[in-house]
Design a protein around this motif. Structure first.
Motif, mmCIF file in Angstrom:
data_model
loop_
_atom_site.group_PDB
_atom_site.id
_atom_site.type_symbol
_atom_site.label_atom_id
_atom_site.label_comp_id
_atom_site.label_asym_id
_atom_site.label_seq_id
_atom_site.Cartn_x
_atom_site.Cartn_y
_atom_site.Cartn_z
ATOM 1 N N LYS A 186 0.572 -0.933 0.055
ATOM 2 C CA LYS A 186 0.414 0.304 0.072
ATOM 3 C C LYS A 186 0.874 1.205 0.121
ATOM 4 O O LYS A 186 1.770 1.360 0.405
ATOM 5 C CB LYS A 186 -0.802 0.369 1.038
ATOM 6 N N LYS A 242 -4.464 0.007 -6.820
ATOM 7 C CA LYS A 242 -2.738 0.608 -6.893
ATOM 8 C C LYS A 242 -2.621 1.159 -8.320
ATOM 9 O O LYS A 242 -2.283 2.429 -7.784
ATOM 10 C CB LYS A 242 -2.011 -0.954 -7.661
ATOM 11 N N THR A 267 -6.007 2.379 -2.090
ATOM 12 C CA THR A 267 -6.119 0.765 -1.963
ATOM 13 C C THR A 267 -7.137 1.320 -0.815
ATOM 14 O O THR A 267 -7.683 0.022 -0.802
ATOM 15 C CB THR A 267 -4.659 0.649 -1.605
#
Ligand code: PLP
Length: 388
Positions: free
Chosen positions: A35, A233, A238
């Protein structure tokens, strides 16, 4: 005494939670979870805020997704891959790619069917297959180049094979499967009448000369492929968990039937913002790739100075590093050492393998380089300690 079901008996706490806790406790630079530690583009966030304030998008969204997002997914597939998708019955919006894959398995695979999984794999695949009462069959990618053996792939197919889960660009190896590799998978899927669930969440994260070739664009494959992707992404969102599945209506129908009883609908305002994001001009996607090109260079410099070996990622934002020249022990042991003694957190490879096959990835750990340039530079300084 009441207790949990056998189905979840083998599901432990995910490694990501475990590593995040450890990284925090020891003040380690966290290159564990995939992330970003930087924010989403400002204009994409503005569209989310505006959607929430418009007074139109705060109740349940249509189950299959908003008209705007379904149209944006269709336009994006036409623009980048020349695919012709029906926005009415060829797309379903899901709570991230994670739910897309789960709903695809529930809607397209029967109990007792076999599902081929390329190993190492994203951690939700196998629990999803188990929850669908299907049977995972593994095809390993072999280090150090992370390619599959043609005979091993061929022999994974049987009369019971119903689906194959394909991820390219690939987490955790950074591989982008070539046309030759995809053509062989396609040929076997056609021969054995197998459906492909193509996880393409890193579709825009490529390093030249690598090229993303969607499985659905190969001859004879559109009608047997559902493609799963998400905004997480590609737009550094996210946390929004907006994903989608597209393909031929007969297959998408199965996914949609499962989806309506898994989540029913997805966060409404975020769908409007992701619809906007998918339509961003070429310049956005170019700048995104350039940003990750710099991050990959910083990551590889850090690995160079540490003495760890690696295979250069062709796509996605991960690199697998071989630590066997500096440490002897399992990848979990090395991860613990790296967090506590060096101050850098990574992910061991164990969770990407079924326990019987973990030896294939012995000696490797994964770094996620979706982090600020500053953090990646600090990583290089800390990893120098390994070399010394
Ligand atoms: C290969 C792969 N598939 C799916 C996902 C999950 O995507 P989402 O956040 O959209 O559910 C990830 C996230 O890391 C991933 O690496």
């Amino acid at each position: 005494m009441s207790t949990f079901a056998h189905r979840v008996e083998t599901f432990g706490t995910t490694i990501f939670t475990e590593i995040n806790t450890l990284a925090q406790r020891y003040g380690a630079l966290n290159l564990g979870q995939g992330k970003p530690d930087f924010d989403a583009p400002h204009d994409v966030i503005t569209h989310l805020v505006q959607a929430a304030q418009a007074g139109l998008y705060n109740q349940y969204a249509p189950g299959a997704g908003t008209v705007a997002l379904r149209q944006a997914v269709v336009d994006h597939a036409a623009r980048f891959y020349q695919l012709d998708i029906n926005p009415q019955n060829g797309v379903v919006v899901t709570a991230g790619a994670t739910e897309g894959i789960f709903s695809a398995l529930l809607g397209l695979v029967d109990p007792g069917d076999e599902v081929i999984v390329i190993e190492p794999y994203f951690d939700s695949y196998v629990p999803n297959i188990i929850m669908a009462n299907a049977i995972p069959v593994y095809v390993p990618l072999h280090p150090p180049t992370w390619t599959f053996d043609t005979d091993e792939l061929r022999s994974a197919f049987s009369k019971k094979t119903r689906a194959l889960l394909l991820n390219s660009p690939h987490n955790p190896t950074g591989r982008v499967f070539s046309r030759r590799e995809l053509a062989l998978i396609a040929q076997l899927c056609i021969e054995h009448d197998v459906t492909v669930i193509a996880d393409e969440v890193y579709e825009h994260l490529l390093f030249a000369p690598a090229q993303h070739i969607p499985m659905a664009t190969l001859p004879g494959m559109f009608e047997r492929t559902v493609t799963v992707s998400s905004g997480g992404k590609s737009f550094s969102t996210t946390g929004w968990k907006v994903g989608w599945v597209y393909g031929p209506p007969e297959l998408v129908e199965g996914v949609a039937r499962a989806h309506q009883f898994v989540t029913f609908a997805v966060h409404h305002p975020s769908q409007q913002a992701i619809a906007y994001a998918l339509g961003l001009p070429e310049t956005y996607y170019e700048a995104y790739q350039a940003m990750y090109h710099t991050k990959r260079e910083l990551m590889l410099c850090a690995l160079e100075s540490s003495g760890l070996q690696y295979c250069i990622p062709e796509g996605a934002f991960y690199v697998l590093a071989d630590y066997t020249s500096v440490f002897s022990g399992t990848s979990m042991e090395f991860t613990n050492y790296l967090i506590k003694e060096v101050g850098v957190a990574c992910i061991p490879v164990e969770p990407f393998y079924t326990p019987q096959h973990v030896d294939i990835g012995y000696g490797y750990i994964r770094f996620a380089f979706c982090k600020s340039d500053e953090l990646l530079r600090q990583t290089q300084e800390r990893l120098l300690k390994l070399h010394k």
